[in-house]
Structure formats: C-alpha cells, structure tokens
Design an enzyme around this catalytic site. Structure first.
Site, PDB file in Angstrom:
ATOM      1  N   PHE A  26       0.835  -1.204   0.000  1.00 21.92           N
ATOM      2  CA  PHE A  26       0.000   0.000   0.000  1.00 21.92           C
ATOM      3  C   PHE A  26       0.872   1.257   0.000  1.00 21.92           C
ATOM      4  O   PHE A  26       1.738   1.411   0.861  1.00 21.92           O
ATOM      5  CB  PHE A  26      -0.897  -0.026   1.238  1.00 21.92           C
ATOM      6  CG  PHE A  26      -1.864   1.113   1.349  1.00 21.92           C
ATOM      7  CD1 PHE A  26      -2.995   1.152   0.548  1.00 21.92           C
ATOM      8  CD2 PHE A  26      -1.659   2.136   2.260  1.00 21.92           C
ATOM      9  CE1 PHE A  26      -3.902   2.199   0.658  1.00 21.92           C
ATOM     10  CE2 PHE A  26      -2.561   3.181   2.378  1.00 21.92           C
ATOM     11  CZ  PHE A  26      -3.692   3.215   1.567  1.00 21.92           C
ATOM     12  N   SER A  94       3.127  -6.893   2.633  1.00 20.65           N
ATOM     13  CA  SER A  94       2.144  -6.016   3.275  1.00 20.65           C
ATOM     14  C   SER A  94       0.781  -6.154   2.581  1.00 20.65           C
ATOM     15  O   SER A  94       0.208  -7.232   2.554  1.00 20.65           O
ATOM     16  CB  SER A  94       2.665  -4.581   3.247  1.00 20.65           C
ATOM     17  OG  SER A  94       1.919  -3.764   4.108  1.00 20.65           O
ATOM     18  N   ASP A 195       7.983  -4.534  13.691  1.00 23.29           N
ATOM     19  CA  ASP A 195       7.322  -3.953  12.525  1.00 23.29           C
ATOM     20  C   ASP A 195       6.520  -2.756  13.017  1.00 23.29           C
ATOM     21  O   ASP A 195       5.601  -2.907  13.820  1.00 23.29           O
ATOM     22  CB  ASP A 195       6.413  -4.995  11.863  1.00 23.29           C
ATOM     23  CG  ASP A 195       5.813  -4.527  10.549  1.00 23.29           C
ATOM     24  OD1 ASP A 195       5.597  -3.308  10.389  1.00 23.29           O
ATOM     25  OD2 ASP A 195       5.539  -5.384   9.689  1.00 23.29           O
ATOM     26  N   HIS A 225       9.403  -3.307   8.617  1.00 24.08           N
ATOM     27  CA  HIS A 225       8.272  -3.682   7.767  1.00 24.08           C
ATOM     28  C   HIS A 225       8.662  -4.021   6.330  1.00 24.08           C
ATOM     29  O   HIS A 225       8.251  -5.054   5.795  1.00 24.08           O
ATOM     30  CB  HIS A 225       7.228  -2.565   7.761  1.00 24.08           C
ATOM     31  CG  HIS A 225       6.019  -2.898   6.956  1.00 24.08           C
ATOM     32  ND1 HIS A 225       5.187  -3.960   7.256  1.00 24.08           N
ATOM     33  CD2 HIS A 225       5.517  -2.345   5.817  1.00 24.08           C
ATOM     34  CE1 HIS A 225       4.219  -4.033   6.376  1.00 24.08           C
ATOM     35  NE2 HIS A 225       4.395  -3.073   5.476  1.00 24.08           N
TER      36      HIS A 225
END
Length: 253
Positions: A26, A94, A195, A225
């Site tokens: 994203f 993700s 994360d 992350h």
C-alpha cells in the site's frame, strides 16, 4: 500521470514451469519487490511485478482508486501467468500479501503456493475506525513508508497516506479475513519481529485462519516492515526459492 523513476513494473520470461507474481504494498511501488524479482529470475522462473493502479505516481491519484482496482490488476497478471506457466505462485509484501490471499481464496488450486512478507489483514490503530468518516473531509495523513532497519536504504513510496484509499483497504481486509478458511495452498509466512506498520497479530490471525496443511513461519529478526529491502532480504529470497522447489517436488510425486 507520469510514473516515478524506479516505480515501473517489471517482468522476466523464464521457464514455463514456474511463474511468480509479486505484489507490492500500500502506497509503495514495484521497486520494493524488484530485488526479489531479480533473484527469482536468476533461479529461472518467469516473473511479473505489476504496478498497482494509483501507485508510483502521486498519492492524489491513488485516492481515486480502491481495492477493486488493485485486485483487478493482480488478477489480470495472474491470469496471464496461468496461461503461460504450469505452476503459478503469488508472493506479496504487506497489502500485497492481502491481495495474494484474496487470489488464493478466489482461485483455489490454480494458485500453487503463497509467500507472504508482513501481510496485513487489519490494524489495531483506534483512528482506523474513523476512516470512512475522515475520507469525506481529510484527503491525506502522514505516510507509513520507509520502515527499514538497514541504514541508507529508502523505499520508493508516498510520504502521505491517501485516506479514501486507506478506507478501501480496510474493506478488503474484512473480506479477506472472512474467507481465510478458503486458503488451503502451501504457505510461507515471513514476518518481522519488529514492525512499525503492520502489527504482529496480523500474521497470527492468518496462520490460525487458513487451512493450509503446508505452513511454514519464518521470523525476521533484523528487519522492519519493508523486509524485502532490509537486512533479511537475502533470507527471504533464498527461503522463497526453496519453498517453490519443495512445493514442486511434492506435486511431482
């Protein structure tokens, strides 16, 4: 809309035996997946790394897109790979992991296996509940890009989070969580111990919700992350190739 330098989609035509679809996250871009794609290409696989609609340009353009646009993009790429390759694997980072899970839920055994890095299916942030309301009045908020432990490494992603797009992502999370039981494919689940974007509970919910009998979890101790660009990237790349080979060997028996 001009595409940012480095955010272009990538592809490599290798063996027709194995195709791998790489889904970025994203507000991110294919740049976060390119090193992984290069490693897979060196292993001889056919690789596709699409740029999701609204990504790699401006956050304002992304606000004019939603999860159905992002999913339609990866589904189309998956279809092309499925026509050209004997086995198709879907790897995601993700939100790319969210989209990969949705493909597995919708396409069943046509997806040979999944490798997910810090995938998301929810957030514990209290303000996330306000996204549908905020989307009417607030175009963007502070971004979440660049969560990388390795010094000197940056992520090609937006510095702002488009709120309407974020509200749409929350809708996708809900759908994916509800259908996790439909995921039966072999699953390699890699997640960072630390994360700052996706809470650890996400990987636990996925591991407990899917019905994959072949499920391997790998903890990433030296990455945040965006682990595909971080210290543990070589581990991710190596384990993913081992995963493909293992799944293929089992299927050949």
């Amino acid at each position: 809309m001009p595409v940012l330098a480095g955010a272009e989609p990538f592809s490599h035509t290798g063996s027709p035996d194995v195709g791998v679809l790489l889904c970025h996250g994203f507000t991110g871009s294919p740049a976060s997946m390119r090193p992984w794609g290069e490693h897979l290409a060196e292993a001889g696989y056919t690789v596709r790394g699409p740029r999701l609609p609204g990504h790699g340009t401006t956050w304002r353009e992304m606000n004019r897109t939603g999860w159905t646009d992002w999913y339609a993009c990866v589904e189309a790429e998956f279809g092309e790979l499925a026509r050209d390759c004997e086995s198709v694997f879907v790897f995601g980072l993700s939100m790319g992991g969210t989209l990969a899970l949705r493909l597995a839920e919708q396409h069943g055994d046509a997806v040979a296996g999944l490798a997910l890095v810090n995938p998301s299916v929810l957030t514990l942030r209290r303000d996330a509940r306000l996204l549908p309301l905020l989307a009417r009045f607030v175009p963007s908020v502070k971004g979440v890009a660049g969560d990388i432990a390795k010094p000197g490494v940056t992520e090609l992603a937006y510095g702002r989070t488009p709120v309407r797009a974020a509200a749409s992502l929350a809708q996708l999370w809900k759908l994916v969580r509800a259908d996790l039981h439909k995921v039966t494919q072999p699953l390699l689940l890699l997640h960072s111990v630390v994360d700052h974007v996706v809470e650890p509970v996400n990987s636990r919910i996925i591991a407990e919700g899917v019905r994959s009998t072949d499920l391997t979890e790998v903890l990433l101790h030296d990455s945040y992350h965006v682990a595909t660009l971080d210290n543990d990237a070589p581990l991710i790349f190596e384990r993913s190739v081992e995963f493909v080979r293992s799944v293929r060997q089992v299927g050949a028996r």
